[in-house]
Design a protein around this motif. Structure first.
Motif, PDB file in Angstrom:
ATOM      1  N   SER A  72      -8.173  10.772  -8.004  1.00  0.00           N
ATOM      2  CA  SER A  72      -7.705  11.560  -6.880  1.00  0.00           C
ATOM      3  C   SER A  72      -8.823  12.443  -6.353  1.00  0.00           C
ATOM      4  O   SER A  72      -8.733  13.655  -6.376  1.00  0.00           O
ATOM      5  N   SER A  73      -9.852  11.832  -5.891  1.00  0.00           N
ATOM      6  CA  SER A  73     -10.907  12.596  -5.229  1.00  0.00           C
ATOM      7  C   SER A  73     -10.392  12.995  -3.861  1.00  0.00           C
ATOM      8  O   SER A  73      -9.395  12.470  -3.378  1.00  0.00           O
ATOM      9  N   LEU A  74     -11.066  13.931  -3.254  1.00  0.00           N
ATOM     10  CA  LEU A  74     -10.623  14.415  -1.955  1.00  0.00           C
ATOM     11  C   LEU A  74     -10.589  13.271  -0.943  1.00  0.00           C
ATOM     12  O   LEU A  74      -9.630  13.102  -0.200  1.00  0.00           O
TER      13      LEU A  74
ATOM     14  N   ALA B  44      -7.635   9.479   2.449  1.00  0.00           N
ATOM     15  CA  ALA B  44      -7.314   8.113   2.858  1.00  0.00           C
ATOM     16  C   ALA B  44      -5.822   7.850   2.654  1.00  0.00           C
ATOM     17  O   ALA B  44      -5.141   7.322   3.542  1.00  0.00           O
ATOM     18  N   ASP B  45      -5.316   8.240   1.488  1.00  0.00           N
ATOM     19  CA  ASP B  45      -3.894   8.087   1.216  1.00  0.00           C
ATOM     20  C   ASP B  45      -3.053   8.775   2.279  1.00  0.00           C
ATOM     21  O   ASP B  45      -2.095   8.221   2.809  1.00  0.00           O
ATOM     22  N   GLY B  46      -3.472  10.021   2.582  1.00  0.00           N
ATOM     23  CA  GLY B  46      -2.729  10.803   3.550  1.00  0.00           C
ATOM     24  C   GLY B  46      -2.703  10.134   4.912  1.00  0.00           C
ATOM     25  O   GLY B  46      -1.673  10.105   5.580  1.00  0.00           O
ATOM     26  N   THR B  47      -3.817   9.560   5.320  1.00  0.00           N
ATOM     27  CA  THR B  47      -3.890   8.920   6.632  1.00  0.00           C
ATOM     28  C   THR B  47      -2.943   7.722   6.694  1.00  0.00           C
ATOM     29  O   THR B  47      -2.153   7.588   7.631  1.00  0.00           O
ATOM     30  N   VAL B  48      -3.031   6.864   5.686  1.00  0.00           N
ATOM     31  CA  VAL B  48      -2.179   5.670   5.686  1.00  0.00           C
ATOM     32  C   VAL B  48      -0.703   6.069   5.661  1.00  0.00           C
ATOM     33  O   VAL B  48       0.113   5.558   6.428  1.00  0.00           O
ATOM     34  N   LEU B  49      -0.402   7.031   4.800  1.00  0.00           N
ATOM     35  CA  LEU B  49       0.982   7.471   4.693  1.00  0.00           C
ATOM     36  C   LEU B  49       1.456   8.091   6.006  1.00  0.00           C
ATOM     37  O   LEU B  49       2.580   7.857   6.453  1.00  0.00           O
ATOM     38  N   GLY B  50       0.546   8.859   6.638  1.00  0.00           N
ATOM     39  CA  GLY B  50       0.895   9.479   7.904  1.00  0.00           C
ATOM     40  C   GLY B  50       1.232   8.436   8.959  1.00  0.00           C
ATOM     41  O   GLY B  50       2.215   8.574   9.692  1.00  0.00           O
ATOM     42  N   LEU B  51       0.439   7.372   9.003  1.00  0.00           N
ATOM     43  CA  LEU B  51       0.709   6.302   9.968  1.00  0.00           C
ATOM     44  C   LEU B  51       2.077   5.675   9.697  1.00  0.00           C
ATOM     45  O   LEU B  51       2.847   5.416  10.615  1.00  0.00           O
TER      46      LEU B  51
ATOM     47  N   PRO C 202       0.820  -1.226   0.000  1.00  0.00           N
ATOM     48  CA  PRO C 202       0.000   0.000   0.000  1.00  0.00           C
ATOM     49  C   PRO C 202       0.847   1.265   0.000  1.00  0.00           C
ATOM     50  O   PRO C 202       0.491   2.238  -0.661  1.00  0.00           O
ATOM     51  N   ILE C 203       1.961   1.235   0.738  1.00  0.00           N
ATOM     52  CA  ILE C 203       2.790   2.445   0.800  1.00  0.00           C
ATOM     53  C   ILE C 203       3.355   2.769  -0.575  1.00  0.00           C
ATOM     54  O   ILE C 203       3.347   3.921  -1.018  1.00  0.00           O
TER      55      ILE C 203
END
Lengths: 334, 204, 574
Positions: free
Chosen positions: C303-305, C310-317, C94-95
């Motif tokens: 690339s909807s908001l 969701a991408d940002g959350t996973v990446l942030g984790l 996923p990353i």
């Protein structure tokens, strides 16, 4: 210009050893903490070089086990004149290689908890294995090995693996000495309190104990000396156990194939002099092998004084180690 | 004279192998004609030395070329596409054709510059092939081939897919080159190309 | 030839004719140096094993399945490696997808550097960082048990797997990202035109792109976890967590039972070797390590908001997972940094630290350079030769240093170089050599893809133009390989910079390198100083990776000499 400077630098490198070879060289195989800049190595080297027309050259190997292994691999062609940093656990195997010579050092000045008459190995320091605890996390540590074993499982301790580390093996022998054939059973009881078993003392002390992961770690009775003398904190103390503490003696020996035997023996003699021994207490954080009198730093008076020194003859250790180890493994993985 | 003598080649899973046999004189152009899959490109690759024939021979001035590596053959080629190194600019692409280590004399540099002028690509020397149109790229490729001055020129669909201006310019260049005595082997679907350039046709 | 004379008449100026053939263009130059190095590697490994067996004849092989201990060791080793691979890939895939979808966000470059870093971190430093986050007294443990009522025990298989994921998932993600970015632009365009949803995008673009490299990545991570040692012991909880490498160490260092060590080494060799064979058979080791090629066309899929959130959350984790232990290393190292850099209140670097840094770099930079050169030569001979035996030899040589236990390799090397050991400068040269060798598998993987990426059209062109040997390297490979080469140098240097094992194995003169200094400080209770040295080492590695990354990007891109490798050939569909 740059190239010229570089060439000069190379030339200097090439000639540096050649220049040094004028004086006799004594090659000493040792381990990292002895040879460290702040360890006893440099100070001892300086002191000894003043008395002889010679130069000490340390070759630093990872551990006592590595010194032995290296010696075995090199055999008679070894460059080592003296090996320093073996201990009572590796002594016997090293003796059996037949690569060492008798020392001829007068051992009467020795001040060990046991009587030492070995013809090959000269002790240079000693200490007891002990559990060091964090007084802030554990104000009332167990008073005996038995109490530790019987303590509830939420008291966590960190130990080292006897298969890979000296203190780890020390604890194995300690348990064996106290409990004899019951050792395996006691290990099984202790198991619930063992947070983890690290490869080396450093892994456990640095990564876990100093991070506060467990309030107790298998270490040396002298460990608090460093914290008290240098870190200026009384926070870390060793727990004194009623059954007594297992003894570790660190030794050095002369290599038989050395062409500097005379010098090597002088070094072994020097090892028991005050000029060598005074660097042991705070730089190696162990007890000196001879009586230093007033020179012994005062923090050493604050250390625990075990009532009994537990000790197996190196021959016994070497004969039984494998079996005891297997018992331990069995008890721990059952 | 270029003589292709019973040159036999088959890919591993091919049932009936190809057999090429023809001769061409310097200054002449031979058109290779056949449906797709009839072995035109294979023939070109055999001549250039990118493929090894199973039997037969290629002779130039009565000397066998079979044992010679691609770079030792008196041959240069221009294909329909992928003629240029995409990561190198136009000048460098041409320069490597003149000297494989790009050790160019000032005359060489001049030759490149003037060559670019003559194909209508003045000032394109520093551009990357990716920034050029298909026609411009083919002009660069052909210019390089010409500057290499090899006696044999292999052209595999060199003008296919180009606009009519580019097509016209390149045809003129090729006619001039033929007039100078260069031997051309042309594979083309285009009837007009064949009519204009070829002196003989070899059917596959 | 009158051809030329005619040309002059027609006014096209005549270029000078080429002179001598290209330097190093004889096929032998591409074959023999690499072949020599590869054979030497195989020979050394065989010598190492042979020496052990020579010392004590091979023990009864049946003890492998008769001894309960050995049986559990082998099973456990495989089990923990298997779990680690599984989890590392579950994190990495996923990353990698997200990073490919989000080609430009602030901090992306830094994140990639950090991901590259994780592989070369010295394990004791990294473990200390992990423990301060996830340990019993860790930040996260405290936070989650206070606020979420969730608690866990780090010690045991979960700790081992967590640490292995920390070390290997970033590496795996980095490789997979490269694979996705390398998907043919035409495919991406089509996907973009069709406006594929996430699932179809995965099916049509991402999965086909990562499928070929996935088994290779899995084999790499598996091997790294399989041979893991100190981490397994520190976080494993007890002797039930014992890997084969631990048992080899035990046999060699404490029981002096070379026969058993040789036996175990062979077991390790067979299992990991079999895995690599499987991976190689499916043709998957093509370009395993990140070559940092940036595709020219990036099209974002859906690339909807919401999707971006969701991408940002996973990446942030993931960033938290990666950065928290590093922050712990930072906070722990800072107090000691004070005395390392301001010993008397004013700024002056502690000479011991400075010396160790210089010494480390003096070993690591040449080691990196050597492994890069060796890798190029080995690759050259592997691709030049048409004989499968030689190609296979170079493949095997590439992975051996990864699979052969260092102690076994060390013994072999030792027996070979024995007469010259001991004196300081020679010892350091040897350490450099071995470090170069240990880095070889990684460096090789990194260069393999880019070096082989020269398409057949370019190869044929070059053949016809006579761009051979040195010229081919200079004009065709070098401009495309600047980045991979820089990254390979960074890995090669970084791996030996953080190395403790090799140097400890061979013995050094009194003056320590950075990792040795770290262990010396540990051994003498200088915990603050050790933490500072660890932090310093991490910072040094970070700087190293950034510098090499910068070196890999050309400064100017006009002119004949430097051309931009940023542009990847796009298919020229007219």
């Amino acid at each position: 210009m740059l190239i010229r400077a570089f060439a000069l630098f190379l030339l200097a490198l090439a000639f540096a050893p050649a220049h040094a070879q004028k004086a006799a060289i004594l090659t000493v195989y040792t381990h990292p903490s002895f040879a460290a800049e702040w360890g006893p190595g440099p100070a001892v080297k300086e002191a000894f070089e003043q008395t002889c027309n010679c130069q000490i050259n340390y070759v630093v190997l990872d551990s006592g086990g590595d010194i032995l292994q290296r010696l075995r691999l090199e055999g008679k062609s070894t460059q080592a004149d003296v090996v320093l940093g073996l201990d009572t656990a590796t002594m016997e195997t090293t003796r059996q290689t037949g690569l060492l010579a008798n020392h001829e050092t007068d051992l009467s000045a020795l001040n060990l908890p046991i009587n030492w008459q070995d013809p090959v190995f000269v002790p240079y320091d000693w200490g007891y294995f002990a559990f060091v605890y964090d007084t802030e996390q554990l104000p009332n540590p167990p008073k005996s090995l038995e109490a530790l074993i019987a303590a509830p499982d939420d008291l966590k301790i960190i130990i080292q693996d006897p298969r890979t580390s000296t203190p780890g093996l020390g604890l194995l022998l300690w348990m064996r000495h106290v409990y004899g054939d019951q050792a395996a059973e006691k290990w099984a009881q202790l198991n619930g309190k063992i947070l983890t078993t690290t490869k080396s003392w450093s892994d456990g002390y640095f990564s876990l104990f100093m991070n506060g992961e467990a309030p107790m770690i298998l270490s040396y009775s002298t460990s608090p000396a460093y914290h008290m003398a240098v870190d200026k904190t009384d926070r870390y103390q060793a727990a004194q156990f009623e059954e007594g503490h297992y003894l570790q003696v660190e030794v050095a020996a002369l290599v038989d194939s050395s062409d500097q035997k005379k010098l090597g023996r002088e070094f072994l003699d020097f090892m028991l002099s005050a000029d060598f021994q005074r660097h042991i207490p705070l730089k190696n954080v162990m007890y000196p092998a001879t009586d230093l009198g007033d020179e012994l730093p005062s923090v050493f008076d604050k250390l625990i004084q075990p009532e009994e020194a537990l000790y197996f003859d190196p021959k016994t250790v070497s004969d039984n180690r494998r079996q005891w180890m297997n018992e331990w493994l069995d008890a721990m993985t059952r | 004279m270029l003589e292709v003598r019973n040159l036999v080649f088959a890919y591993p899973d091919q049932e009936s192998p190809w057999n090429f046999h023809f001769t061409v004189e310097p200054g002449q152009c031979i058109a290779i004609h056949g449906a797709s899959g009839s072995g035109k490109s294979t023939l070109m690759n055999l001549l250039a030395g990118f493929l090894e024939p199973q039997s037969g021979d290629i002779l130039w001035q009565d000397e066998s070329l079979r044992q010679r590596a691609p770079w030792q053959r008196p041959i240069t080629s221009v294909f329909q596409e992928h003629n240029l190194f995409e990561h190198l600019n136009v000048e460098t692409n041409i320069g490597l054709g003149i000297h494989p280590g790009l050790k160019l004399t000032s005359e060489d540099q001049q030759a490149i510059e003037q060559g670019l002028d003559s194909v209508g690509l003045e000032g394109f020397g520093k551009r990357l092939p990716g920034d050029l149109s298909g026609g411009q790229r083919q002009r660069v490729a052909l210019l390089r081939a010409l500057l290499r001055q090899k006696p044999i020129l292999l052209l595999d669909e060199p003008l296919t897919g180009l606009d009519s201006d580019a097509r016209h310019l390149l045809r003129q260049l090729l006619l001039e080159e033929k007039a100078r005595g260069t031997l051309i082997v042309l594979a083309s679907h285009d009837k007009e190309d064949r009519k204009l350039l070829a002196d003989s046709v070899h059917r596959l | 030839m009158n051809n030329l004379a005619k040309r002059q008449q027609h006014g096209l100026p005549m270029p000078s004719t080429p002179g001598r053939p290209a330097p190093f263009s004889r096929p032998g130059w591409q074959l023999w140096p690499g072949l020599t190095i590869a054979s030497a590697l195989v020979l050394l490994s065989v010598a190492g094993l042979g020496a052990l067996i020579w010392e004590a004849s091979l023990p009864d092989i049946s003890q492998l399945w008769q001894s309960r201990y050995l049986r559990t060791v082998v099973t456990f080793t495989i089990w923990q490696a298997f779990l680690s691979v599984l989890l590392s890939l579950l994190v990495a895939i996923p990353i990698a997808r997200i990073l490919a979808r989000q080609p430009a966000f602030p901090g992306r470059a830094v994140l990639l550097r950090l991901m590259e870093l994780s592989l070369v971190l010295p394990s004791i430093v990294a473990v200390s960082g992990l423990v301060s986050v996830y340990g019993r007294q860790g930040w996260l443990t405290g936070f989650s048990s206070d606020w979420l009522g969730v608690s866990w025990n780090l010690y045991g298989i979960n700790g081992i797997v967590l640490a292995h994921v920390f070390f290997n998932a970033p590496l795996a993600a980095r490789i997979l990202l490269q694979a996705i970015e390398g998907a043919p632009p035409s495919q991406l365009r089509v996907a973009a035109q069709l406006g594929l949803g996430r699932w179809w995008y995965w099916r049509a673009v991402e999965w086909p792109a990562i499928k070929p490299v996935l088994p290779g990545v899995a084999a790499l991570v598996f091997t790294l976890c399989f041979t893991s040692f100190a981490i397994v012991m520190t976080l494993g909880g007890g002797p039930a967590a014992t890997t084969i490498e631990v048992a080899i160490y035990q046999s060699l260092r404490f029981e002096f039972d070379s026969g058993q060590a040789a036996l175990l080494a062979m077991v390790q060799l067979i299992i990991c070797g079999f895995l690599w064979w499987l991976a190689a058979r499916r043709g998957l080791t093509a370009s395993l390590l990140p070559d940092r090629r940036v595709a020219s066309h990036r099209t974002k899929a859906g690339s909807s908001l919401q999707a971006r959130l969701a991408d940002g959350t996973v990446l942030g984790l993931f960033v938290l997972f990666l950065v928290m232990p590093l922050l712990a290393i930072l906070t722990r190292g800072l107090p000691g940094m004070g005395s390392a850099f301001f010993p008397q209140g004013s700024f002056s670097v502690n000479p011991a630290l400075l010396d160790a840094t210089v010494r480390s770099l003096a070993i690591a930079l040449p080691a990196g350079l050597m492994s890069v050169c060796a890798a190029l030569l080995i690759l050259a001979s592997g691709t030049t030769s048409k004989r499968p035996a030689i190609t296979r030899l170079t493949d095997v040589a590439a992975y051996l240093p990864l699979i052969i236990p260092p102690l076994v390799l060390g013994t072999g090397l030792f027996l070979l170089f024995r007469p010259s050991l001991g004196s300081s400068s020679e010892g350091l040269v040897l350490v450099t050599l071995i470090n170069a060798m240990m880095a070889l598998p990684f460096v090789l993987q990194m260069l393999k893809g880019p070096l082989g990426s020269l398409d057949s059209a370019s190869r044929q062109q070059a053949d016809q133009l006579g761009v051979l040997g040195w010229y081919r390297w200079r004009w065709l490979h070098w401009p495309r390989m600047r980045k991979p080469l820089a990254l390979a140098m960074a890995y090669g240097t970084g791996l030996s910079l953080g190395d403790f094992g090799v140097i400890a194995l061979f013995g050094t003169p009194g003056q320590p390198t950075l990792p040795v200094l770290l262990y010396q400080q540990l051994g003498s209770y200088r915990m603050d100083a050790a933490a500072a040295t660890g932090l310093w080492l991490v910072l040094l590695l970070l700087v190293l990776f950034s510098v090499f990354n910068r070196l890999g990007s050309p400064l100017h891109k006009t002119g004949l000499a430097t051309t931009s490798p940023r542009r990847v050939p796009e298919p020229e569909h007219a």
